[in-house]
Design a protein around this motif. Sequence first.
Motif, PDB file in Angstrom:
ATOM      1  N   THR A  52       2.517   6.105  -1.021  1.00 45.10           N
ATOM      2  CA  THR A  52       2.758   4.749  -0.519  1.00 45.10           C
ATOM      3  C   THR A  52       3.894   4.828   0.498  1.00 45.10           C
ATOM      4  O   THR A  52       4.442   5.909   0.754  1.00 45.10           O
ATOM      5  N   VAL A  53       4.293   3.659   0.970  1.00 41.12           N
ATOM      6  CA  VAL A  53       5.354   3.568   1.977  1.00 41.12           C
ATOM      7  C   VAL A  53       6.688   4.147   1.471  1.00 41.12           C
ATOM      8  O   VAL A  53       7.551   4.509   2.275  1.00 41.12           O
ATOM      9  N   PHE A  75      -1.918   4.469   0.241  1.00 31.95           N
ATOM     10  CA  PHE A  75      -2.110   3.105  -0.281  1.00 31.95           C
ATOM     11  C   PHE A  75      -1.250   2.202   0.588  1.00 31.95           C
ATOM     12  O   PHE A  75      -0.076   1.982   0.316  1.00 31.95           O
ATOM     13  N   GLY A  76      -1.821   1.675   1.688  1.00 36.08           N
ATOM     14  CA  GLY A  76      -1.064   0.850   2.629  1.00 36.08           C
ATOM     15  C   GLY A  76      -1.638   1.024   4.021  1.00 36.08           C
ATOM     16  O   GLY A  76      -2.400   1.962   4.276  1.00 36.08           O
ATOM     17  N   THR A  77      -1.253   0.141   4.908  1.00 36.82           N
ATOM     18  CA  THR A  77      -1.779   0.193   6.275  1.00 36.82           C
ATOM     19  C   THR A  77      -0.913   1.065   7.187  1.00 36.82           C
ATOM     20  O   THR A  77      -1.409   1.932   7.890  1.00 36.82           O
ATOM     21  N   GLY A  78       0.399   0.813   7.168  1.00 35.29           N
ATOM     22  CA  GLY A  78       1.298   1.587   8.028  1.00 35.29           C
ATOM     23  C   GLY A  78       1.301   3.050   7.604  1.00 35.29           C
ATOM     24  O   GLY A  78       1.243   3.359   6.413  1.00 35.29           O
ATOM     25  N   LEU A 101      -4.998  -6.435   3.930  1.00 38.55           N
ATOM     26  CA  LEU A 101      -3.729  -7.122   3.654  1.00 38.55           C
ATOM     27  C   LEU A 101      -3.268  -8.004   4.814  1.00 38.55           C
ATOM     28  O   LEU A 101      -2.163  -8.561   4.777  1.00 38.55           O
ATOM     29  N   ARG A 240       7.631  -3.688  10.691  1.00 33.51           N
ATOM     30  CA  ARG A 240       8.439  -2.566  10.230  1.00 33.51           C
ATOM     31  C   ARG A 240       9.865  -2.765  10.722  1.00 33.51           C
ATOM     32  O   ARG A 240      10.094  -3.185  11.871  1.00 33.51           O
ATOM     33  N   SER A 290       2.370  -7.872   1.680  1.00 29.89           N
ATOM     34  CA  SER A 290       1.017  -7.661   1.141  1.00 29.89           C
ATOM     35  C   SER A 290       0.988  -7.766  -0.388  1.00 29.89           C
ATOM     36  O   SER A 290      -0.002  -7.384  -1.008  1.00 29.89           O
ATOM     37  N   ARG A 296      -3.623  -5.991  -3.635  1.00 31.11           N
ATOM     38  CA  ARG A 296      -3.417  -4.659  -4.228  1.00 31.11           C
ATOM     39  C   ARG A 296      -4.732  -4.091  -4.769  1.00 31.11           C
ATOM     40  O   ARG A 296      -4.979  -2.888  -4.673  1.00 31.11           O
ATOM     41  N   MET A 299      -6.699  -2.970  -1.770  1.00 30.71           N
ATOM     42  CA  MET A 299      -6.136  -1.720  -1.238  1.00 30.71           C
ATOM     43  C   MET A 299      -6.590  -0.539  -2.102  1.00 30.71           C
ATOM     44  O   MET A 299      -6.970   0.515  -1.600  1.00 30.71           O
TER      45      MET A 299
HETATM   46  C1  8YV Z   1       2.330  -2.108   1.700  1.00 28.66           C
HETATM   47  C2  8YV Z   1       2.876  -2.287   4.170  1.00 28.66           C
HETATM   48  O1  8YV Z   1       2.478  -2.793   0.538  1.00 28.66           O
HETATM   49  O2  8YV Z   1       0.632  -1.533   4.152  1.00 28.66           O
HETATM   50  C3  8YV Z   1       1.704  -1.555   4.723  1.00 28.66           C
HETATM   51  O3  8YV Z   1       1.862  -0.971   5.819  1.00 28.66           O
HETATM   52  O4  8YV Z   1       3.830  -2.432   4.806  1.00 28.66           O
HETATM   53  C4  8YV Z   1       2.964  -2.867   2.815  1.00 28.66           C
HETATM   54  O5  8YV Z   1       2.684  -4.201   2.884  1.00 28.66           O
HETATM   55  C5  8YV Z   1       2.910  -0.747   1.556  1.00 28.66           C
HETATM   56  O6  8YV Z   1       2.900  -0.052   2.745  1.00 28.66           O
HETATM   57  C6  8YV Z   1       2.210   0.049   0.507  1.00 28.66           C
HETATM   58  O7  8YV Z   1       2.328   1.429   0.735  1.00 28.66           O
END
Ligand code: 8YV
Length: 325
Positions: A52-53, A75-78, A101, A240, A290, A296, A299
């Motif tokens: 994750t982030v 698990f996440g977009t960024g 998300l 970010r 998100s 969740r 995701m």
């Molecule tokens: C996520 C986020 O919860 O998905 C993203 O890029 O910034 C968040 O909202 C987080 O990254 C989970 O890894």
Amino acid sequence: MKTKIILTRRLPDSVETRMRELFDAVLNEFDQPFTQAQLIDSVKTADVLVPTVTDNLNSTIIEQAGPQLRLIASFGTGVDHIDVNAAREKGITVTNTPGVLSEDTADVAMALILAVPRRIVQGDTKIRSGQWDGWSPTGMLGHRINGKRLGIIGMGSIGQAIARRAKAFGMSIHYHNRKAVHPSTEAELEATYWENVEQMLPRVDIISVNCPSTTATHHLLNAHRLSLLSSHSYLVNTGRGDVIDELALIELLKQKKIAGAGLDVYENEPIVKSELFDLPNVVLLPHIGSATIEGRHAMGDKVIINIQTFLDGHTPPDRVVPAML
Ligand code: 8YV
């Protein structure tokens, strides 16, 4: 033999249970973010890593990956916490969870767009601290949302979801993006494109940051660009933290050179600079853009689909390639 996947954080029960059914999934029962040593151990032993982030998968860690690690299914977009180039050089595929998300993150951005100018959190604090002695014509005055100009930096699916909401609140939409969005989207949103962010900044009332963190967007809002904002403007960041030079923003807020800020993300999470706590015109959220149960789960579904598709020998739907960044 089931594929060994390592989850660096706790995910919703139903997601973890499905992962255990499908894979040899190693769970992080106590949900403590992985240390560097744990991350190194994971890249040496997992077939698939689900970070994750909160995991900094830099080149030093990725270079130590064993030959068995073939997929990082984030698990996440960024993906700014993953050195995607280093992964590619090691032949490791990277996936993320885009799209699911966007609406939730847009809700939080809109909540901040409303909360800061209308002083929602200050009002709540006033009541809880017993300092409210009744309505007054001049009490708790904020600024009107309707009729204001919103400047969105990063017009991907989150930026567009914010634009739709803002339009319904009577705002006009301006945006800066690497390139203009499709003309039909621009028409739907009645949006004005600014190729040059420096031209847009002084002309809008509220700025919303929604671009990813990349080498091109790091400190995109530096001291110089922040100084272009007008003194009545507000800044909201649900993208970010490092897109904004946080120290420069704090200085600007202290000197009342902008009217306020709503932040959900920070440059060095989970560290939040304490100077921000003393500023009444700032609303601070703990990276909850998100954070919905529905989001969740969605995701988690995406992570599972990405892993399963990859293991079946196909290109996973949410493959991230360096050219996209
Ligand atoms: C996520 C986020 O919860 O998905 C993203 O890029 O910034 C968040 O909202 C987080 O990254 C989970 O890894």
